[in-house]
Write an enzyme that holds these catalytic residues in place. Structure first.
Site, PDB file in Angstrom:
ATOM      1  CG  ASP A 132      -6.217  -1.629  14.806  1.00  0.00           C
ATOM      2  OD1 ASP A 132      -6.712  -0.974  13.871  1.00  0.00           O
ATOM      3  OD2 ASP A 132      -5.442  -1.137  15.651  1.00  0.00           O
ATOM      4  CB  SER A 133      -7.925  -4.830   9.381  1.00  0.00           C
ATOM      5  OG  SER A 133      -9.297  -4.639   9.083  1.00  0.00           O
ATOM      6  CB  THR A 134      -6.847  -1.262   5.891  1.00  0.00           C
ATOM      7  OG1 THR A 134      -6.333  -2.579   5.660  1.00  0.00           O
ATOM      8  CG2 THR A 134      -5.672  -0.365   6.188  1.00  0.00           C
ATOM      9  CG  ASP A 135     -11.716   1.114   4.886  1.00  0.00           C
ATOM     10  OD1 ASP A 135     -11.884   1.139   6.117  1.00  0.00           O
ATOM     11  OD2 ASP A 135     -11.616   2.144   4.188  1.00  0.00           O
ATOM     12  CG  ASP A 165      -2.324 -12.372   5.136  1.00  0.00           C
ATOM     13  OD1 ASP A 165      -3.187 -12.073   5.997  1.00  0.00           O
ATOM     14  OD2 ASP A 165      -2.588 -12.484   3.929  1.00  0.00           O
ATOM     15  N   GLY A 166      -2.220 -11.764   8.655  1.00  0.00           N
ATOM     16  CA  GLY A 166      -2.998 -12.248   9.794  1.00  0.00           C
ATOM     17  C   GLY A 166      -3.877 -13.444   9.450  1.00  0.00           C
ATOM     18  CG  ASP A 186      -1.973   2.671  14.639  1.00  0.00           C
ATOM     19  OD1 ASP A 186      -2.096   2.390  15.839  1.00  0.00           O
ATOM     20  OD2 ASP A 186      -2.921   2.632  13.827  1.00  0.00           O
ATOM     21  CD  GLN A 237      -0.909  -1.042   3.585  1.00  0.00           C
ATOM     22  OE1 GLN A 237      -2.098  -1.305   3.433  1.00  0.00           O
ATOM     23  NE2 GLN A 237      -0.256  -1.409   4.671  1.00  0.00           N
TER      24      GLN A 237
HETATM   25  N1  SAM Z   1      -7.478   2.466  12.539  1.00  0.00           N
HETATM   26  C1  SAM Z   1      -7.423   2.117  11.183  1.00  0.00           C
HETATM   27  C2  SAM Z   1      -8.740   2.117  10.454  1.00  0.00           C
HETATM   28  O1  SAM Z   1      -9.764   1.603  10.973  1.00  0.00           O
HETATM   29  O2  SAM Z   1      -8.784   2.627   9.340  1.00  0.00           O
HETATM   30  C3  SAM Z   1      -6.625   0.905  10.996  1.00  0.00           C
HETATM   31  C4  SAM Z   1      -5.199   1.251  11.295  1.00  0.00           C
HETATM   32  S1  SAM Z   1      -4.005   0.010  11.161  1.00  0.00           S
HETATM   33  C5  SAM Z   1      -2.739   1.049  10.519  1.00  0.00           C
HETATM   34  C6  SAM Z   1      -4.556  -1.065   9.882  1.00  0.00           C
HETATM   35  C7  SAM Z   1      -3.470  -2.055   9.482  1.00  0.00           C
HETATM   36  O3  SAM Z   1      -4.041  -3.286   9.031  1.00  0.00           O
HETATM   37  C8  SAM Z   1      -2.587  -1.566   8.331  1.00  0.00           C
HETATM   38  O4  SAM Z   1      -1.338  -1.231   8.834  1.00  0.00           O
HETATM   39  C9  SAM Z   1      -2.543  -2.768   7.363  1.00  0.00           C
HETATM   40  O5  SAM Z   1      -1.252  -3.013   6.843  1.00  0.00           O
HETATM   41  C10 SAM Z   1      -3.028  -3.903   8.263  1.00  0.00           C
HETATM   42  N2  SAM Z   1      -3.577  -5.063   7.562  1.00  0.00           N
HETATM   43  C11 SAM Z   1      -4.445  -5.062   6.521  1.00  0.00           C
HETATM   44  N3  SAM Z   1      -4.685  -6.332   6.131  1.00  0.00           N
HETATM   45  C12 SAM Z   1      -3.972  -7.157   6.943  1.00  0.00           C
HETATM   46  C13 SAM Z   1      -3.805  -8.565   7.032  1.00  0.00           C
HETATM   47  N4  SAM Z   1      -4.433  -9.406   6.185  1.00  0.00           N
HETATM   48  N5  SAM Z   1      -2.998  -9.065   8.011  1.00  0.00           N
HETATM   49  C14 SAM Z   1      -2.360  -8.228   8.865  1.00  0.00           C
HETATM   50  N6  SAM Z   1      -2.458  -6.880   8.808  1.00  0.00           N
HETATM   51  C15 SAM Z   1      -3.267  -6.351   7.869  1.00  0.00           C
END
Ligand code: SAM
Length: 283
Positions: A160-163, A141-142, A90, A35
């Site tokens: 606590d992931s992205t969309d 990867d989670g 974060d 990303q």
């Molecule tokens: N608070 C934020 C929101 O709701 O928009 C989320 C913040 S946190 C930075 C989200 C994190 O999820 C990102 O750093 C992203 O790299 C991570 N992420 C997304 N998909 C993932 C996966 N499959 N496994 C582990 N981490 C993941």
């Protein structure tokens, strides 16, 4: 009227809406394997991180999200020891989790190491607990992590992931929720950021269906304010493995041995009360 490039704007085309912050300067920008991460200094919200031009975290309002993603679930469990955070790069959620003395191990599994390394540099206060001996940082990867985990491994899983697009898409599926149920101990709790009640009610309803079909016995969504996210109103959805989520350790929450900015026992109770449109949709 278009704003000039001294503003960062996240546009939500589906709802004809946008939210902007006035910038002082761009501090960093990079495209990682997963990303595009950008860090800005804003005039009034402190430091801001965006991922793929979507708001992630700002100094000024991250306490709302991080406290609601952690303390309600931790105070609902009797004695949470082993906690898994998926995403959360974060490190703000990790810091809140580690405020609980019962926690003996908190593993954070973030797919993109760069999110954490940049947070260490630009959000040092969120990363204040990264060197706590109870903290483990893993960068994979989670979804794979959960698949490879042994049954009955965790008391609490926080997503606590992205969309739900790109690498986070698979975190919003019934198959993933089934795997989470398997690795949770009896009485364990799962909690996932679940987008905006105003804009994404269908996603919240389908998340409830997926969690129920996966075998969770109780599912509850807690709305809370979050100014920088679409609509300014966000939510977290909790699911219990044989646990009634309406009950929590009220006395412990009232006597919590650490400071919070948003969370307290009364906020917890209030967050469990659903607005009428959500109650009807989730019935
Ligand atoms: N608070 C934020 C929101 O709701 O928009 C989320 C913040 S946190 C930075 C989200 C994190 O999820 C990102 O750093 C992203 O790299 C991570 N992420 C997304 N998909 C993932 C996966 N499959 N496994 C582990 N981490 C993941």
């Amino acid at each position: 009227m278009a704003l000039d490039d001294t503003w960062f704007t996240e546009t939500n085309a589906d709802n004809g809406a946008a939210f902007s912050l006035k910038l002082s300067k761009k501090l960093h920008e990079e495209q990682t394997t997963y990303q595009r991460i950008t860090i800005y200094e804003t005039e009034h919200f402190g430091t801001l991180m965006t991922i793929d031009d979507l708001y992630m975290v700002s100094d000024r309002d991250n306490f709302l999200y991080h406290e609601m993603m952690s303390h309600p679930a931790l105070f609902t469990h009797d004695a949470p020891k082993d906690v898994l955070i998926i995403g959360g790069g974060d490190c703000g959620t990790l810091r809140e989790v580690l405020r609980h003395p019962s926690v003996t191990c908190a593993q954070q599994v973030e797919i993109d190491e760069r999110v954490t390394r940049l947070s260490e540099k630009y959000f040092p206060e969120l990363c204040a607990s990264n060197n706590d001996p109870r903290a483990e940082l893993h960068f994979v990867d989670g979804i794979k992590w959960i698949k490879d985990s042994k049954p009955d491994r965790y008391d609490l899983i926080i997503v606590d992931s992205t969309d739900p697009v790109g690498p986070a898409e698979g975190l919003f599926t019934e198959a993933f929720h089934r795997d989470c149920l398997r690795v949770l101990r009896p009485g364990g709790i799962f909690i996932q950021q679940s987008e905006s009640p105003l804009y994404h009610m269908e996603l919240i309803a389908s998340l409830h269906g997926a969690l129920r079909r996966a075998g969770f016995s109780d599912v509850k969504t807690m709305p809370f304010p979050q100014p920088v996210y679409p609509s300014g109103w966000w939510s977290a959805t909790m699911a219990g493995k044989g646990r009634d989520l309406a009950k929590f350790r009220d006395a412990d929450a009232r006597a919590k041995p650490f400071d919070t900015t948003y969370y307290n026992a009364d906020v917890h109770r209030a967050a469990l009360a659903l607005p009428e449109f959500m109650r009807k949709r989730l019935a």
